[in-house]
Design an enzyme around this catalytic site. Structure first.
Site, PDB file in Angstrom:
ATOM      1  N   GLY A  29       0.814  -1.213   0.000  1.00 29.75           N
ATOM      2  CA  GLY A  29       0.000   0.000   0.000  1.00 29.75           C
ATOM      3  C   GLY A  29       0.841   1.253   0.000  1.00 29.75           C
ATOM      4  O   GLY A  29       2.040   1.206  -0.285  1.00 29.75           O
ATOM      5  N   ASN A  30       0.218   2.378   0.293  1.00 33.28           N
ATOM      6  CA  ASN A  30       0.935   3.654   0.348  1.00 33.28           C
ATOM      7  C   ASN A  30       0.370   4.472   1.499  1.00 33.28           C
ATOM      8  O   ASN A  30      -0.609   4.085   2.119  1.00 33.28           O
ATOM      9  CB  ASN A  30       0.828   4.382  -0.999  1.00 33.28           C
ATOM     10  CG  ASN A  30      -0.606   4.700  -1.360  1.00 33.28           C
ATOM     11  OD1 ASN A  30      -1.242   5.544  -0.732  1.00 33.28           O
ATOM     12  ND2 ASN A  30      -1.141   3.997  -2.350  1.00 33.28           N
ATOM     13  N   ARG A  31       0.990   5.632   1.770  1.00 36.04           N
ATOM     14  CA  ARG A  31       0.636   6.386   2.968  1.00 36.04           C
ATOM     15  C   ARG A  31      -0.435   7.451   2.739  1.00 36.04           C
ATOM     16  O   ARG A  31      -0.626   8.338   3.565  1.00 36.04           O
ATOM     17  CB  ARG A  31       1.899   6.987   3.584  1.00 36.04           C
ATOM     18  CG  ARG A  31       2.899   5.890   4.025  1.00 36.04           C
ATOM     19  CD  ARG A  31       3.947   6.405   4.986  1.00 36.04           C
ATOM     20  NE  ARG A  31       4.723   7.483   4.405  1.00 36.04           N
ATOM     21  CZ  ARG A  31       4.661   8.757   4.771  1.00 36.04           C
ATOM     22  NH1 ARG A  31       3.860   9.131   5.743  1.00 36.04           N
ATOM     23  NH2 ARG A  31       5.404   9.645   4.181  1.00 36.04           N
ATOM     24  N   SER A  32      -1.163   7.381   1.637  1.00 39.15           N
ATOM     25  CA  SER A  32      -2.230   8.355   1.428  1.00 39.15           C
ATOM     26  C   SER A  32      -3.362   8.124   2.429  1.00 39.15           C
ATOM     27  O   SER A  32      -3.834   7.004   2.602  1.00 39.15           O
ATOM     28  CB  SER A  32      -2.778   8.221  -0.002  1.00 39.15           C
ATOM     29  OG  SER A  32      -3.900   9.064  -0.151  1.00 39.15           O
ATOM     30  N   ALA A  96      -4.241   7.845  -4.484  1.00 38.71           N
ATOM     31  CA  ALA A  96      -2.895   7.340  -4.770  1.00 38.71           C
ATOM     32  C   ALA A  96      -3.059   5.873  -5.178  1.00 38.71           C
ATOM     33  O   ALA A  96      -3.491   5.038  -4.384  1.00 38.71           O
ATOM     34  CB  ALA A  96      -2.008   7.466  -3.541  1.00 38.71           C
TER      35      ALA A  96
END
Ligand code: C5P
Length: 220
Positions: A29-32, A96
Protein backbone atom coordinates in the site's frame (compact mmCIF):
# COMPACT_ATOMS: atom_id res chain seq x y z
CA UNK A 1 -23.87 31.24 2.97
CA UNK A 2 -21.47 29.39 0.68
CA UNK A 3 -21.52 30.19 -3.02
CA UNK A 4 -23.48 27.42 -4.79
CA UNK A 5 -21.53 27.71 -8.01
CA UNK A 6 -21.47 23.92 -8.53
CA UNK A 7 -25.23 23.43 -8.15
CA UNK A 8 -26.51 20.78 -10.54
CA UNK A 9 -23.01 19.51 -11.38
CA UNK A 10 -22.10 15.86 -10.91
CA UNK A 11 -18.60 15.41 -9.55
CA UNK A 12 -16.72 12.17 -8.99
CA UNK A 13 -13.74 12.27 -6.63
CA UNK A 14 -11.39 9.38 -5.92
CA UNK A 15 -9.55 9.47 -2.60
CA UNK A 16 -7.27 7.40 -0.42
CA UNK A 17 -4.71 4.81 -1.37
CA UNK A 18 -5.20 1.46 -3.05
CA UNK A 19 -3.99 -1.76 -1.38
CA UNK A 20 -2.86 -4.75 -3.36
CA UNK A 21 -3.18 -8.02 -1.42
CA UNK A 22 -0.32 -10.50 -1.10
CA UNK A 23 -2.27 -13.00 0.96
CA UNK A 24 -5.43 -12.85 3.12
CA UNK A 25 -3.76 -10.63 5.75
CA UNK A 26 -1.11 -8.57 3.92
CA UNK A 27 -0.97 -5.93 1.23
CA UNK A 28 1.27 -3.51 -0.62
CA UNK A 29 0.00 0.00 0.00
CA UNK A 30 0.93 3.65 0.35
CA UNK A 31 0.64 6.39 2.97
CA UNK A 32 -2.23 8.35 1.43
CA UNK A 33 -4.88 9.09 4.08
CA UNK A 34 -7.57 10.31 1.69
CA UNK A 35 -7.73 13.75 3.34
CA UNK A 36 -7.21 15.88 0.22
CA UNK A 37 -9.81 13.93 -1.76
CA UNK A 38 -12.27 14.10 1.13
CA UNK A 39 -11.70 17.85 1.38
CA UNK A 40 -12.49 18.14 -2.35
CA UNK A 41 -15.68 16.12 -1.92
CA UNK A 42 -16.75 18.26 1.05
CA UNK A 43 -15.95 21.54 -0.72
CA UNK A 44 -17.79 20.45 -3.88
CA UNK A 45 -20.87 19.30 -1.92
CA UNK A 46 -20.89 22.58 0.02
CA UNK A 47 -20.88 24.44 -3.30
CA UNK A 48 -23.95 22.50 -4.41
CA UNK A 49 -22.49 19.63 -6.45
CA UNK A 50 -23.86 16.10 -6.43
CA UNK A 51 -20.74 14.26 -5.28
CA UNK A 52 -19.72 10.61 -5.55
CA UNK A 53 -16.63 9.82 -3.49
CA UNK A 54 -14.82 6.63 -4.42
CA UNK A 55 -12.82 5.91 -1.31
CA UNK A 56 -9.85 3.55 -1.29
CA UNK A 57 -9.11 2.51 2.30
CA UNK A 58 -9.97 5.92 3.78
CA UNK A 59 -8.42 6.68 7.15
CA UNK A 60 -10.84 9.49 7.94
CA UNK A 61 -14.63 9.73 7.83
CA UNK A 62 -16.29 10.78 4.60
CA UNK A 63 -18.36 13.98 4.70
CA UNK A 64 -22.16 14.01 4.88
CA UNK A 65 -24.22 14.63 1.72
CA UNK A 66 -21.78 12.66 -0.41
CA UNK A 67 -22.36 9.21 -1.93
CA UNK A 68 -19.44 7.01 -0.86
CA UNK A 69 -18.32 3.92 -2.75
CA UNK A 70 -15.65 2.05 -0.78
CA UNK A 71 -12.99 0.15 -2.74
CA UNK A 72 -9.77 -1.70 -1.87
CA UNK A 73 -7.64 -2.53 -4.89
CA UNK A 74 -6.75 -0.63 -8.04
CA UNK A 75 -8.92 -2.91 -10.18
CA UNK A 76 -11.89 -2.21 -7.88
CA UNK A 77 -11.16 1.52 -8.06
CA UNK A 78 -10.98 1.30 -11.87
CA UNK A 79 -14.36 -0.44 -12.17
CA UNK A 80 -16.13 1.91 -9.73
CA UNK A 81 -14.63 5.03 -11.29
CA UNK A 82 -15.43 4.04 -14.86
CA UNK A 83 -19.08 3.45 -13.92
CA UNK A 84 -19.44 6.63 -11.85
CA UNK A 85 -17.65 8.77 -14.46
CA UNK A 86 -20.17 7.99 -17.21
CA UNK A 87 -22.52 10.84 -16.36
CA UNK A 88 -20.11 13.09 -14.46
CA UNK A 89 -19.31 16.69 -15.37
CA UNK A 90 -16.00 16.60 -13.49
CA UNK A 91 -13.80 13.67 -12.44
CA UNK A 92 -11.03 14.36 -9.93
CA UNK A 93 -8.52 11.55 -9.41
CA UNK A 94 -6.99 12.35 -6.03
CA UNK A 95 -6.42 8.71 -5.01
CA UNK A 96 -2.90 7.34 -4.77
CA UNK A 97 -3.09 4.32 -7.04
CA UNK A 98 -0.70 1.36 -7.01
CA UNK A 99 1.08 1.10 -10.35
CA UNK A 100 1.73 -2.61 -9.79
CA UNK A 101 -0.02 -5.51 -8.04
CA UNK A 102 1.25 -8.95 -7.03
CA UNK A 103 0.85 -11.36 -9.92
CA UNK A 104 -0.45 -14.04 -7.58
CA UNK A 105 -2.40 -13.65 -4.33
CA UNK A 106 -1.69 -16.57 -1.96
CA UNK A 107 -4.88 -18.15 -0.59
CA UNK A 108 -3.33 -18.68 2.82
CA UNK A 109 -0.78 -16.72 4.86
CA UNK A 110 2.71 -16.69 3.35
CA UNK A 111 4.95 -18.36 5.99
CA UNK A 112 8.62 -17.73 6.71
CA UNK A 113 8.87 -21.38 7.73
CA UNK A 114 8.25 -22.42 4.13
CA UNK A 115 9.84 -19.37 2.42
CA UNK A 116 13.22 -19.39 4.17
CA UNK A 117 15.55 -16.37 3.88
CA UNK A 118 14.27 -14.90 0.63
CA UNK A 119 10.83 -14.13 -0.67
CA UNK A 120 10.53 -13.00 -4.26
CA UNK A 121 7.41 -11.22 -5.43
CA UNK A 122 6.45 -10.69 -9.04
CA UNK A 123 4.38 -7.59 -9.67
CA UNK A 124 2.37 -6.81 -12.79
CA UNK A 125 1.30 -3.39 -14.11
CA UNK A 126 -2.09 -2.05 -13.14
CA UNK A 127 -4.17 -0.17 -15.71
CA UNK A 128 -3.78 3.63 -15.67
CA UNK A 129 -7.30 4.69 -14.70
CA UNK A 130 -6.73 8.41 -15.27
CA UNK A 131 -5.26 7.96 -18.76
CA UNK A 132 -8.07 5.57 -19.70
CA UNK A 133 -10.77 7.96 -18.46
CA UNK A 134 -9.17 10.97 -20.11
CA UNK A 135 -8.90 9.25 -23.49
CA UNK A 136 -12.57 8.15 -23.42
CA UNK A 137 -14.15 11.20 -21.78
CA UNK A 138 -17.50 12.40 -23.10
CA UNK A 139 -17.62 15.87 -24.68
CA UNK A 140 -17.53 18.59 -22.04
CA UNK A 141 -16.34 16.38 -19.18
CA UNK A 142 -13.39 17.78 -17.25
CA UNK A 143 -10.82 15.24 -16.01
CA UNK A 144 -8.38 16.26 -13.29
CA UNK A 145 -5.32 14.28 -12.21
CA UNK A 146 -2.96 14.56 -9.28
CA UNK A 147 0.80 14.22 -9.37
CA UNK A 148 2.41 13.56 -6.01
CA UNK A 149 6.15 13.80 -6.53
CA UNK A 150 9.07 13.53 -4.14
CA UNK A 151 10.96 16.15 -6.21
CA UNK A 152 11.41 19.35 -4.16
CA UNK A 153 13.00 21.68 -6.74
CA UNK A 154 10.14 23.78 -8.19
CA UNK A 155 11.33 23.79 -11.80
CA UNK A 156 12.04 20.07 -11.80
CA UNK A 157 8.65 19.44 -10.16
CA UNK A 158 6.93 21.52 -12.87
CA UNK A 159 8.81 19.70 -15.62
CA UNK A 160 7.70 16.35 -14.20
CA UNK A 161 4.14 17.66 -13.90
CA UNK A 162 4.04 18.87 -17.52
CA UNK A 163 5.35 15.54 -18.79
CA UNK A 164 2.72 13.71 -16.72
CA UNK A 165 -0.11 15.95 -17.97
CA UNK A 166 0.93 15.14 -21.53
CA UNK A 167 1.18 11.38 -20.86
CA UNK A 168 -2.16 11.18 -19.05
CA UNK A 169 -4.04 13.45 -21.47
CA UNK A 170 -6.14 15.03 -18.69
CA UNK A 171 -7.42 18.63 -18.64
CA UNK A 172 -5.80 19.70 -15.37
CA UNK A 173 -3.06 18.31 -13.18
CA UNK A 174 -2.65 19.17 -9.49
CA UNK A 175 1.06 18.91 -8.72
CA UNK A 176 2.22 18.51 -5.15
CA UNK A 177 5.40 17.62 -3.42
CA UNK A 178 5.21 14.64 -1.07
CA UNK A 179 7.74 13.08 1.22
CA UNK A 180 8.23 11.47 4.59
CA UNK A 181 6.67 14.49 6.33
CA UNK A 182 4.86 16.46 3.62
CA UNK A 183 1.72 15.92 1.55
CA UNK A 184 0.59 12.46 2.53
CA UNK A 185 -1.32 12.01 5.79
CA UNK A 186 -0.69 15.63 6.86
CA UNK A 187 -3.21 18.41 7.58
CA UNK A 188 -1.87 20.96 5.10
CA UNK A 189 -0.88 20.88 1.47
CA UNK A 190 0.71 23.07 -1.21
CA UNK A 191 -0.12 22.57 -4.85
CA UNK A 192 0.43 24.01 -8.31
CA UNK A 193 -2.33 23.58 -10.90
CA UNK A 194 -1.41 22.98 -14.50
CA UNK A 195 -3.90 23.47 -17.31
CA UNK A 196 -3.80 22.16 -20.88
CA UNK A 197 -0.55 23.00 -22.54
CA UNK A 198 1.17 22.97 -19.17
CA UNK A 199 0.39 26.55 -18.13
CA UNK A 200 0.22 27.32 -14.42
CA UNK A 201 -3.46 28.15 -13.87
CA UNK A 202 -3.44 28.33 -10.08
CA UNK A 203 -1.48 27.79 -6.90
CA UNK A 204 -2.68 27.12 -3.39
CA UNK A 205 -1.37 26.29 0.03
CA UNK A 206 -2.94 25.94 3.44
CA UNK A 207 -5.37 23.43 4.87
CA UNK A 208 -6.56 20.70 2.54
CA UNK A 209 -10.01 22.38 2.53
CA UNK A 210 -8.49 25.72 1.43
CA UNK A 211 -6.55 23.92 -1.29
CA UNK A 212 -9.72 22.06 -2.35
CA UNK A 213 -11.72 25.29 -2.71
CA UNK A 214 -8.95 26.91 -4.74
CA UNK A 215 -8.85 23.91 -7.10
CA UNK A 216 -12.64 24.11 -7.50
CA UNK A 217 -12.39 27.89 -8.19
CA UNK A 218 -10.13 27.12 -11.14
CA UNK A 219 -12.42 24.33 -12.42
CA UNK A 220 -15.50 26.58 -12.15
O1 C5P B 1 1.54 8.18 -12.74
P1 C5P B 1 1.14 8.66 -11.38
O2 C5P B 1 0.75 7.57 -10.45
O3 C5P B 1 2.09 9.61 -10.75
O4 C5P B 1 -0.16 9.54 -11.70
C1 C5P B 1 -0.93 10.08 -10.68
C2 C5P B 1 -2.33 10.33 -11.16
O5 C5P B 1 -2.80 9.23 -11.95
C3 C5P B 1 -3.32 10.43 -10.02
O6 C5P B 1 -4.39 11.28 -10.43
C4 C5P B 1 -3.77 8.99 -9.85
O7 C5P B 1 -5.04 8.94 -9.23
C5 C5P B 1 -3.79 8.49 -11.28
N1 C5P B 1 -3.45 7.07 -11.49
C6 C5P B 1 -4.40 6.22 -12.07
N2 C5P B 1 -4.10 4.91 -12.31
C7 C5P B 1 -2.88 4.41 -12.02
C8 C5P B 1 -1.90 5.26 -11.45
C9 C5P B 1 -2.23 6.58 -11.19
O8 C5P B 1 -5.50 6.69 -12.36
N3 C5P B 1 -2.61 3.12 -12.27
Amino acid sequence: EPVRDLAGRRIVVTAGGTREPLDPVRFIGNRSSGKQGIALALAAATRGAEVTLIGANLEVDAPAHVTVIPVGTTLELAAATETAARDADIVIMAAAVADYRPERVADSKIKKETQGDRLELTLVRNPDILATLASARPAGQVVVGFAAETETDRDALLAQGRAKLERKGCDFLVVNSVGWSTGFATEGNAVILLGRGGDIVGEASGTKLTVADRILDVLV
